[in-house]
Design an enzyme around this catalytic site. Structure first.
Site, PDB file in Angstrom:
ATOM      1  N   LYS A  22      -0.947   9.014  -9.769  1.00 18.38           N
ATOM      2  CA  LYS A  22      -0.718   9.364 -11.173  1.00 18.38           C
ATOM      3  C   LYS A  22      -1.972  10.029 -11.728  1.00 18.38           C
ATOM      4  O   LYS A  22      -3.085   9.538 -11.536  1.00 18.38           O
ATOM      5  CB  LYS A  22      -0.334   8.132 -11.992  1.00 18.38           C
ATOM      6  CG  LYS A  22      -1.272   6.940 -11.857  1.00 18.38           C
ATOM      7  CD  LYS A  22      -0.739   5.736 -12.613  1.00 18.38           C
ATOM      8  CE  LYS A  22      -1.704   4.538 -12.505  1.00 18.38           C
ATOM      9  NZ  LYS A  22      -1.199   3.372 -13.243  1.00 18.38           N
ATOM     10  N   ASP A  38      -5.778  -6.610 -11.929  1.00 13.20           N
ATOM     11  CA  ASP A  38      -5.943  -5.707 -10.787  1.00 13.20           C
ATOM     12  C   ASP A  38      -6.673  -6.413  -9.640  1.00 13.20           C
ATOM     13  O   ASP A  38      -7.606  -7.189  -9.871  1.00 13.20           O
ATOM     14  CB  ASP A  38      -6.768  -4.489 -11.183  1.00 13.20           C
ATOM     15  CG  ASP A  38      -6.082  -3.619 -12.228  1.00 13.20           C
ATOM     16  OD1 ASP A  38      -5.417  -4.182 -13.113  1.00 13.20           O
ATOM     17  OD2 ASP A  38      -6.232  -2.394 -12.160  1.00 13.20           O
ATOM     18  N   ASP A  87      -0.820  -6.590 -11.735  1.00 13.33           N
ATOM     19  CA  ASP A  87      -1.151  -5.188 -12.000  1.00 13.33           C
ATOM     20  C   ASP A  87      -1.386  -4.512 -10.656  1.00 13.33           C
ATOM     21  O   ASP A  87      -0.905  -5.004  -9.634  1.00 13.33           O
ATOM     22  CB  ASP A  87      -2.360  -5.065 -12.936  1.00 13.33           C
ATOM     23  CG  ASP A  87      -2.305  -3.795 -13.785  1.00 13.33           C
ATOM     24  OD1 ASP A  87      -2.119  -2.706 -13.200  1.00 13.33           O
ATOM     25  OD2 ASP A  87      -2.446  -3.876 -15.016  1.00 13.33           O
ATOM     26  N   ASP A  88      -2.121  -3.401 -10.645  1.00 10.21           N
ATOM     27  CA  ASP A  88      -2.320  -2.687  -9.389  1.00 10.21           C
ATOM     28  C   ASP A  88      -3.000  -3.575  -8.352  1.00 10.21           C
ATOM     29  O   ASP A  88      -3.994  -4.244  -8.640  1.00 10.21           O
ATOM     30  CB  ASP A  88      -3.164  -1.435  -9.615  1.00 10.21           C
ATOM     31  CG  ASP A  88      -2.459  -0.393 -10.466  1.00 10.21           C
ATOM     32  OD1 ASP A  88      -1.220  -0.349 -10.437  1.00 10.21           O
ATOM     33  OD2 ASP A  88      -3.155   0.387 -11.148  1.00 10.21           O
ATOM     34  N   ARG A 109       1.938   4.958  -5.640  1.00  9.42           N
ATOM     35  CA  ARG A 109       1.963   6.047  -6.626  1.00  9.42           C
ATOM     36  C   ARG A 109       0.652   6.803  -6.690  1.00  9.42           C
ATOM     37  O   ARG A 109      -0.417   6.259  -6.423  1.00  9.42           O
ATOM     38  CB  ARG A 109       2.347   5.541  -8.013  1.00  9.42           C
ATOM     39  CG  ARG A 109       1.463   4.474  -8.599  1.00  9.42           C
ATOM     40  CD  ARG A 109       1.973   4.095  -9.981  1.00  9.42           C
ATOM     41  NE  ARG A 109       1.460   2.806 -10.415  1.00  9.42           N
ATOM     42  CZ  ARG A 109       1.692   2.272 -11.621  1.00  9.42           C
ATOM     43  NH1 ARG A 109       2.426   2.917 -12.511  1.00  9.42           N
ATOM     44  NH2 ARG A 109       1.207   1.095 -11.937  1.00  9.42           N
ATOM     45  N   HIS A 113       1.859  -4.266  -9.411  1.00  8.20           N
ATOM     46  CA  HIS A 113       2.287  -2.917  -9.769  1.00  8.20           C
ATOM     47  C   HIS A 113       2.060  -1.916  -8.642  1.00  8.20           C
ATOM     48  O   HIS A 113       2.031  -0.710  -8.882  1.00  8.20           O
ATOM     49  CB  HIS A 113       1.561  -2.437 -11.032  1.00  8.20           C
ATOM     50  CG  HIS A 113       1.886  -3.243 -12.251  1.00  8.20           C
ATOM     51  ND1 HIS A 113       1.329  -2.973 -13.484  1.00  8.20           N
ATOM     52  CD2 HIS A 113       2.705  -4.315 -12.439  1.00  8.20           C
ATOM     53  CE1 HIS A 113       1.789  -3.849 -14.372  1.00  8.20           C
ATOM     54  NE2 HIS A 113       2.616  -4.672 -13.758  1.00  8.20           N
TER      55      HIS A 113
END
Length: 356
Positions: free
Chosen positions: A249, A172, A193-194, A247, A215
């Protein structure tokens, strides 16, 4: 750049001419922390395995990174660098590099299995600035922004591109938790990743940033001691060759709230899986089951989110508990890929974005 940040950096550069402590090893760092020099210059430090480069007790001082900072190898779950305090300026100077040499830990499973991997940088700051850092090959997560207030992070480059072929995972860029009044801007992240993950926070701005290879940009709420994200602005960003564009979530069966998240003028390029994701059934292992409404998503604003999804990807996915969201606005132009047959749980005032 806001005026107080510009003034802070200008003052930092002036002070460095006056009085500074040069630090080449861990022992010198401990001595410098006891001294009164307003500037600590970290130069080419090799941090011993299992040790933390610890910047605490430095309120009102300036930390400069010069040369190459590296770390010995150990499987552990600590932090390679910790920076805590008030009114601190952290400056990356020309030509420096903070190199985690992450390939020594990478095993394609990040924090989920395999080797224990340390965080790269933990920050717990107030009224502070983090500027110009060049960070390479983190073992896993890069920035932990935890319980911070009034902090600017800008002109930061996180380069984990080697992880695409050498097993990087959970790398991340910026993870935000229980923090207020944070700005992250004019930065670049290449990772697995994010790019940004906001788990909880208030008044967070993520602006003029570029995210590559990972991501996407996420507001991910649930499963922590505080599950509240309010007044979040993601603006003027580019998301390039990520699996997800943007996103929101929320955790399956979680409790909390997401209120006032805005994605404005975000460009998506060559997204492989899904351009925009809004879901209420998130688990770490992936979405599962019917979404629950214990973390309602209110006042979500999608403004000029545009770009393309590759052939087998999906434009937009919305799957939230009916009746839980409210006050959404939507303006997106995501092309390519394929469309969902129908969004699930979209507020009644909104035309189904999946079929625009």
């Amino acid at each position: 750049m806001t005026s107080w940040v510009a003034t802070s950096v200008a003052l930092a550069l002036c002070i460095t001419v006056a009085s500074a402590a040069d630090v080449w090893n861990m022992e010198q760092l401990e001595q410098a922390k006891k001294g009164k020099d307003p500037v600590i210059r970290v130069r080419d430090i090799q941090v011993p395995a299992g040790r933390t480069l610890d910047f605490q007790g430095l309120d009102g001082r300036i930390i400069e990174f010069h040369g190459r900072v590296t770390f010995g190898y150990k499987e552990w779950s600590g932090h390679l660098i910790v920076i805590k305090g008030k009114n601190i300026k952290v400056l990356g100077m020309k030509g420096h590099s903070i190199d985690g040499e992450g390939h020594r830990w990478w095993d394609n499973c990040g924090g989920n299995c395999g080797k224990k991997k340390p965080f790269m940088i933990y920050t717990q700051l107030q009224d502070s600035v983090v500027y110009g850092l060049r960070i390479k090959n983190t073992p896993a997560w890069c920035f932990a922004i935890n319980e911070c207030n009034h902090v600017h992070y800008y002109n930061i480059h996180i380069d984990n591109r080697d992880g695409h072929t050498k097993g990087g995972h959970n790398t991340d860029g910026f993870d935000v938790h229980k923090s207020r009044n944070i700005r992250i801007y004019n930065s670049r992240v290449n990772n697995q990743d994010d790019c940004l993950a906001i788990n909880s926070g208030w008044n967070i701005v993520f602006e003029n940033n570029v995210c590559e290879g990972g991501h996407g940009i996420a507001v991910a709420v649930g499963g922590y001691d505080v599950n509240e994200a309010k007044n979040i602005l993601i603006k003027n960003c580019k998301v390039i060759k990520n699996n997800i564009g943007i996103r929101v979530k929320t955790l399956l069966n979680g409790r909390g709230i997401v209120d006032g998240v805005t994605f404005e003028n975000v460009e998506l390029k060559d997204i492989s899986e899904t351009g925009i994701v809004i879901i209420g059934n998130y688990l770490n292992s992936g979405p599962r089951g019917e979404p629950t409404g214990g973390i309602p998503i209110r006042n979500l604003n999608i403004k000029n989110v545009r770009g393309n999804v590759l052939g087998n990807g999906t434009n937009i996915q919305i799957n939230v508990a009916p009746g839980s969201p409210s006050g959404w606005t939507w303006n997106s132009q995501v092309k390519g890929g394929k469309k969902n047959p129908k969004c699930k749980g979209t507020p009644g005032n909104l035309k189904d974005p999946c079929n625009w």
